[in-house]
Design an enzyme around this catalytic site. Structure first.
Site, PDB file in Angstrom:
ATOM      1  N   LYS A 170      15.155   4.218   7.275  1.00 32.64           N
ATOM      2  CA  LYS A 170      14.627   5.111   6.557  1.00 32.64           C
ATOM      3  C   LYS A 170      14.127   5.457   8.176  1.00 32.64           C
ATOM      4  O   LYS A 170      14.019   6.754   8.121  1.00 32.64           O
ATOM      5  CB  LYS A 170      12.795   4.760   6.100  1.00 32.64           C
ATOM      6  CG  LYS A 170      13.310   4.758   4.439  1.00 32.64           C
ATOM      7  CD  LYS A 170      11.946   4.563   3.558  1.00 32.64           C
ATOM      8  CE  LYS A 170      11.608   3.196   3.546  1.00 32.64           C
ATOM      9  NZ  LYS A 170      10.899   3.399   2.913  1.00 32.64           N
ATOM     10  N   GLU A 230       7.581   1.568   0.394  1.00 29.36           N
ATOM     11  CA  GLU A 230       6.835   1.941   1.710  1.00 29.36           C
ATOM     12  C   GLU A 230       6.707   4.110   1.241  1.00 29.36           C
ATOM     13  O   GLU A 230       8.461   4.140   1.566  1.00 29.36           O
ATOM     14  CB  GLU A 230       7.339   1.216   3.315  1.00 29.36           C
ATOM     15  CG  GLU A 230       6.227   1.388   3.547  1.00 29.36           C
ATOM     16  CD  GLU A 230       6.224   0.923   5.127  1.00 29.36           C
ATOM     17  OE1 GLU A 230       5.667   1.565   6.004  1.00 29.36           O
ATOM     18  OE2 GLU A 230       7.286   0.097   5.029  1.00 29.36           O
ATOM     19  N   ARG A 267      20.904  -6.541   0.959  1.00 28.48           N
ATOM     20  CA  ARG A 267      20.973  -5.556   1.203  1.00 28.48           C
ATOM     21  C   ARG A 267      21.907  -5.010   1.180  1.00 28.48           C
ATOM     22  O   ARG A 267      23.248  -5.594   1.120  1.00 28.48           O
ATOM     23  CB  ARG A 267      20.722  -5.909   3.122  1.00 28.48           C
ATOM     24  CG  ARG A 267      19.189  -6.131   3.347  1.00 28.48           C
ATOM     25  CD  ARG A 267      18.082  -4.850   4.866  1.00 28.48           C
ATOM     26  NE  ARG A 267      18.465  -4.230   4.426  1.00 28.48           N
ATOM     27  CZ  ARG A 267      17.045  -2.783   4.557  1.00 28.48           C
ATOM     28  NH1 ARG A 267      16.124  -4.356   4.149  1.00 28.48           N
ATOM     29  NH2 ARG A 267      16.350  -2.373   4.373  1.00 28.48           N
TER      30      ARG A 267
END
Ligand code: ATP
Ligand code: MG
Length: 547
Positions: free
Chosen positions: A268, A33, A258
């Site tokens: 982020k 994203e 992850r």
């Protein structure tokens, strides 16, 4: 590193798919994203997505997941592309979620026609309430029984901008009693009156991730859609969308753990806050766990890829010791970085019996075993490291310089400290030595041995510089929480570097002998004012976890 022989679980799946004929060619995608810069967690996902495509002779698309108009920015798109290229990967196609807005809209209309989606007027609070819990089934919305005609008309009006944000959503009609909450008629379209960075004001309805992602995968012919474990519960919905709204060969989703790293935070949103609050100098601050940060810090793409290879791919979540990454960087630089001398905290040293005004050129090896050498000027006036000198020998294991003691100056002569000069505050300002003219390194008869060898630079030719030394951005407290480390950056002024630095590529990573690995800071350093970042130290403190 050692050859990896065992396959990870995704490789086993791919091998099975190639064998069974489900797939002939592996096609993956990396779907960031564009709402921030990539971090080391993304490096892992990149190495999985691009790495598997590479390994199997397939391809990987870069797809910007820009279905949320409000948080996205082209600055991030450019930064993401730069980072992937720096890691050494190439994408087959550059795609955008927004490329598919019309296509996705049509898929939604199809669902409505088939009685598989409806427009719901419940408020967000009501919808939460109707949704039920893990232990209680949900309740059906009173709008669930709208006819396809009614829904088509309302969805069209949503698209035309007739309704305010949040007043209505389009929901998939699946099962309000499903034990999986994601299957309880999830919203697939919402109303957002916002300017989109690519489609402007063309759209005021935007697809939700769970609807958009499988459709994008299907449209691009993705065979293996790899994501992190938090999407595991979304997989039934992914498959539902593919089955009822997808076209072409159905893609499959697989999840892996992850990457979490000690002493840092990878999100982020959180990293953006550090940037916005001015806690760091920017996304590329050398302390940041972003790809741009570690690049500026001097880490190499080879080391990051080696790191990703070593941590492997699995489903179990664990925290990886950041020192493993440092270990990979150090191993890479140890093999490739040229050696140079730099004195970080200089004190003057004068060789009283060396001829005034004379300069000799000493030969120094660039990289051990490379056969490449350069010259270092040597004269009566030198600098050595302040911490390499003690007035008195503290103990028998001390082999650096002290009053009355001898050391070798690397690539030069053996010297003996005869006296020192102090200022009014008692601080040593100059060390007075004599040298042994027959002890020059590499000369016949220079085999006299002394235990200590020190680095040095010639005063007249030394190039002044600043050095920035970093520590972890976060420390871990007793509760295992991460606190901001107030001492994560230290700057040394008045560093003296040997003049060879003038002949080297400004981007070269170097070993300052006995001090660590350094690189010129790509933002702050200039030929008139050199600024170095410490990449990593020489000492390796990484211990692999007990198996
Ligand atoms: P963040 O929470 O930092 O914004 P994200 O997961 O929202 O991360 P995306 O841009 O959506 O970031 O991620 C693109 C890809 O990178 C996704 O497939 C995501 O699963 C993967 N990814 C993100 N963080 C990690 C991580 N820590 N370890 C492995 N993969 C990650
Ligand atoms: Mg995200």
């Amino acid at each position: 590193m050692e050859e990896k022989t065992s396959r990870n679980f995704i490789e086993e799946i791919i091998d099975g798919d190639l064998e069974s004929g489900r797939t002939q060619r592996v096609v993956t995608r990396f779907p960031p994203e564009p709402n921030g810069y990539l971090h080391l967690g993304h490096a892992k996902a990149i190495s999985v997505d691009f790495g598997l495509a590479e390994k199997y002779g397939g391809s990987c698309n870069l797809r910007f997941d820009d279905t949320n108009p409000v948080k996205e920015d082209t600055e991030y798109i450019d930064a993401i592309k730069r980072d992937i290229e720096w890691l050494g990967y190439r994408w087959e196609r550059e795609c955008y979620g927004s490329d598919y807005f019309q296509y996705m809209y049509e898929r939604a209309v199809d669902l409505i026609r088939n009685g598989l989606a409806y427009v719901d007027d419940l408020t967000p609070e009501q919808m939460r309430e109707y949704r039920g819990t893990l232990t209680e089934p949900g309740r059906e919305s009173p709008y669930r029984s709208r006819t396809p005609e009614e829904n088509l008309e309302l969805f069209e009006r949503m698209k035309n901008g007739e309704f305010p944000d949040g007043s209505r959503v389009l929901r998939a009609k699946i099962d309000m009693a499903s034990p999986n909450l994601n299957m309880r008629d999830p919203a697939i379209y919402r109303i957002v009156h916002a300017e989109h960075h690519r489609t402007g004001s063309d759209w005021v309805i935007y697809p939700m991730y769970d609807f958009a992602h499988p459709l994008e995968d299907a449209a691009e012919g993705i065979t293996h859609s790899l994501c992190t474990m938090e999407f595991e519960d979304h997989r039934p919905l992914y498959d539902w969308v593919v089955e009822h709204a997808g076209v072409g060969q159905p893609p499959h989703q697989y999840e892996f753990a992850r990457l979490n790293l000690s002493n840092t935070v990878m999100s982020k949103r959180y990293l953006k806050k550090l940037v916005d609050d001015g806690v760091v100098e920017g996304w590329d601050d050398p302390r940041m766990p972003t790809i741009s940060g570690i690049r500026r810090r001097g880490y190499t793409p080879e080391a990051v890829r080696d790191f990703c290879e070593r941590i492997g791919v699995a489903k179990a979540v664990s925290e990886v010791d950041i020192r493993l990454l440092e270990h990979c960087v150090r191993s890479d630089l140890n093999e490739h970085a040229d050696r140079l001398m730099a004195v970080l905290d200089p004190v003057k040293l004068t060789i009283t019996n060396y001829p005034d005004g004379q300069t000799e050129m000493m030969e120094a090896e660039n990289l051990p075993g490379s056969g490449r050498t350069h010259e270092m000027p040597f004269s009566k006036h030198l600098y050595i490291e302040r911490e390499d000198f003690r007035e008195e020998r503290p103990n028998k294991k001390y082999f650096r310089l002290y009053k009355g003691g001898e050391v070798r100056l690397k690539n030069a002569y053996i010297i003996k400290c005869e006296d020192i000069i102090k200022d009014a505050d008692g601080r040593i300002t100059e060390i007075l030595c004599t040298y042994d003219p027959d002890s020059k390194s590499g000369m016949p008869g220079a085999d006299r041995k002394v235990k200590g060898t020190l680095h040095w630079v010639d005063q007249e030719h030394a190039v002044p510089a600043r050095v920035r030394i970093y520590d972890a951005l976060f420390t871990e407290n007793e509760l295992g929480e991460k606190d901001l480390n107030p001492e994560s950056k230290r700057e040394l002024n008045g560093v003296m570097v040997e003049p060879e630095i003038r002949h080297l590529d400004p981007g070269a990573r170097l070993q300052f002998m006995r001090q660590g690995y350094f690189v010129q800071d790509s933002v702050l350093s200039s030929p008139d004012s050199l600024v170095f970042n410490k990449v990593v130290g020489l000492k390796d403190s990484y211990k692999p976890p007990a198996a």
